[in-house]
Write an enzyme that holds these catalytic residues in place. Structure first.
Site, PDB file in Angstrom:
ATOM      1  N   LYS A   1      38.122  39.426  34.855  1.00  0.00           N
ATOM      2  CA  LYS A   1      36.737  38.918  34.820  1.00  0.00           C
ATOM      3  C   LYS A   1      35.996  39.387  33.575  1.00  0.00           C
ATOM      4  O   LYS A   1      35.168  38.655  33.047  1.00  0.00           O
ATOM      5  CB  LYS A   1      35.976  39.255  36.108  1.00  0.00           C
ATOM      6  CG  LYS A   1      35.652  40.711  36.290  1.00  0.00           C
ATOM      7  CD  LYS A   1      34.859  40.945  37.543  1.00  0.00           C
ATOM      8  CE  LYS A   1      34.845  42.407  37.930  1.00  0.00           C
ATOM      9  NZ  LYS A   1      34.473  43.381  36.924  1.00  0.00           N
TER      10      LYS A   1
ATOM     11  N   ARG B   1      27.680  43.992  43.621  1.00  0.00           N
ATOM     12  CA  ARG B   1      28.897  44.537  44.216  1.00  0.00           C
ATOM     13  C   ARG B   1      28.733  44.741  45.726  1.00  0.00           C
ATOM     14  O   ARG B   1      29.678  45.102  46.393  1.00  0.00           O
ATOM     15  CB  ARG B   1      29.231  45.910  43.605  1.00  0.00           C
ATOM     16  CG  ARG B   1      29.720  45.896  42.170  1.00  0.00           C
ATOM     17  CD  ARG B   1      31.216  45.727  42.100  1.00  0.00           C
ATOM     18  NE  ARG B   1      32.004  46.678  41.358  1.00  0.00           N
ATOM     19  CZ  ARG B   1      32.216  46.698  40.052  1.00  0.00           C
ATOM     20  NH1 ARG B   1      31.567  45.911  39.260  1.00  0.00           N
ATOM     21  NH2 ARG B   1      33.077  47.535  39.530  1.00  0.00           N
TER      22      ARG B   1
ATOM     23  N   ARG C   1      46.502  48.942  31.705  1.00  0.00           N
ATOM     24  CA  ARG C   1      45.377  48.544  30.845  1.00  0.00           C
ATOM     25  C   ARG C   1      45.064  49.613  29.790  1.00  0.00           C
ATOM     26  O   ARG C   1      45.010  50.801  30.088  1.00  0.00           O
ATOM     27  CB  ARG C   1      44.141  48.320  31.722  1.00  0.00           C
ATOM     28  CG  ARG C   1      42.907  47.977  30.931  1.00  0.00           C
ATOM     29  CD  ARG C   1      41.877  47.272  31.732  1.00  0.00           C
ATOM     30  NE  ARG C   1      41.227  48.092  32.753  1.00  0.00           N
ATOM     31  CZ  ARG C   1      40.322  47.609  33.591  1.00  0.00           C
ATOM     32  NH1 ARG C   1      39.996  46.341  33.573  1.00  0.00           N
ATOM     33  NH2 ARG C   1      39.769  48.397  34.483  1.00  0.00           N
TER      34      ARG C   1
HETATM   35  P1  AMP Z   1      33.804  47.813  36.041  1.00  0.00           P
HETATM   36  O1  AMP Z   1      33.679  48.051  34.572  1.00  0.00           O
HETATM   37  O2  AMP Z   1      33.132  46.533  36.478  1.00  0.00           O
HETATM   38  O3  AMP Z   1      35.231  47.897  36.520  1.00  0.00           O
HETATM   39  O4  AMP Z   1      33.012  48.997  36.761  1.00  0.00           O
HETATM   40  C1  AMP Z   1      33.426  50.333  36.599  1.00  0.00           C
HETATM   41  C2  AMP Z   1      32.664  51.234  37.549  1.00  0.00           C
HETATM   42  O5  AMP Z   1      31.256  51.169  37.270  1.00  0.00           O
HETATM   43  C3  AMP Z   1      32.786  50.882  39.026  1.00  0.00           C
HETATM   44  O6  AMP Z   1      33.970  51.383  39.619  1.00  0.00           O
HETATM   45  C4  AMP Z   1      31.526  51.562  39.570  1.00  0.00           C
HETATM   46  O7  AMP Z   1      31.682  52.955  39.643  1.00  0.00           O
HETATM   47  C5  AMP Z   1      30.511  51.287  38.475  1.00  0.00           C
HETATM   48  N1  AMP Z   1      29.800  50.001  38.692  1.00  0.00           N
HETATM   49  C6  AMP Z   1      29.899  48.877  37.941  1.00  0.00           C
HETATM   50  N2  AMP Z   1      29.119  47.916  38.414  1.00  0.00           N
HETATM   51  C7  AMP Z   1      28.502  48.440  39.502  1.00  0.00           C
HETATM   52  C8  AMP Z   1      27.580  47.917  40.444  1.00  0.00           C
HETATM   53  N3  AMP Z   1      27.138  46.658  40.374  1.00  0.00           N
HETATM   54  N4  AMP Z   1      27.150  48.747  41.429  1.00  0.00           N
HETATM   55  C9  AMP Z   1      27.575  50.015  41.508  1.00  0.00           C
HETATM   56  N5  AMP Z   1      28.472  50.557  40.686  1.00  0.00           N
HETATM   57  C10 AMP Z   1      28.943  49.783  39.673  1.00  0.00           C
END
Ligand code: AMP
Length: 201
Positions: free
Chosen positions: A13, A85, A119
């Protein structure tokens, strides 16, 4: 056009939302990137939560994101990557902006685990590689900018499993209320990109 891109960790994504945002001239807003860029005293607290694969508190992420969503630079529209989320975040979002479409990239947990464990991210330009299927000829060096390739700190098996568990428990279900468009994310990146675009224009 205001869009949400969702999908389990490793679904692509991030890569796809950047590509689609560029093509459709939309702002790309990644909640994960915004959290990784937080400076100051909150940084340690946030890093601790992220490294374990947990979600940061709703009020915190919303505070960080709200400004960006309402930024005049994004008046053409945006792609939200990684937000909402959970149901609270979805409700808060719907109060301030209209969402036109949700793209849900679907892959199995087995595929997600394989992809995330391979990754690697470039520290300089943020390019994403997967050493399991396309190890760069330059080894641990980014072919685009020469930066060093590293694993994200939260890309370890324990944290990946936790993030997938949270995705299935808290995230997946909320997209029935948005009527998401499901895309098979196990095809090549180009095929996934084309089928997303076909569904948007
Ligand atoms: P991502 O880069 O989308 O894989 O997000 C990495 C980490 O950031 C997640 O595992 C969460 O710890 C935090 N995170 C990202 N987006 C959110 C969100 N909308 N709500 C809460 N935590 C988030």
């Amino acid at each position: 056009m205001n869009l949400i891109f969702t999908g389990p960790q490793g679904s692509g994504k991030g890569t796809q939302s950047i590509r689609v945002a560029r093509k459709l001239k939309l702002c790309h807003i990644s909640s994960g990137d915004m959290l990784r860029n937080v400076k100051g005293r909150l940084k340690i607290k946030i890093n601790n939560i992220m490294d374990k694969g947990n979600l940061v508190p709703d009020n915190l992420i919303f505070k960080i994101l709200k400004e960006k969503l309402l930024d005049s630079k994004c008046k053409n529209g945006f792609i939200l990557d990684g937000f909402p989320r959970n149901i609270n975040q979805a409700k808060a979002l719907r109060k301030i902006v209209n969402i036109d479409k949700v793209i849900e990239i679907v892959i199995s947990d087995k595929e997600a685990l394989e992809r995330i464990s391979g990754r690697r991210i470039c520290v300089k330009c943020g390019a994403i590689y997967n050493i399991n299927n396309s190890r760069p000829k330059t080894g641990n060096i980014c072919v685009k900018c020469g930066g060093k390739l590293i694993s994200r700190k939260d890309d370890n098996i324990k944290s990946i499993k936790k993030r997938l568990e949270i995705y299935h428990k808290e995230t997946e279900g909320i997209f029935t209320i948005f009527n998401s468009i499901k895309i098979n994310g196990e095809k090549s990146a180009d095929i996934v990109f084309k089928s997303i675009i076909k569904n948007l224009i």
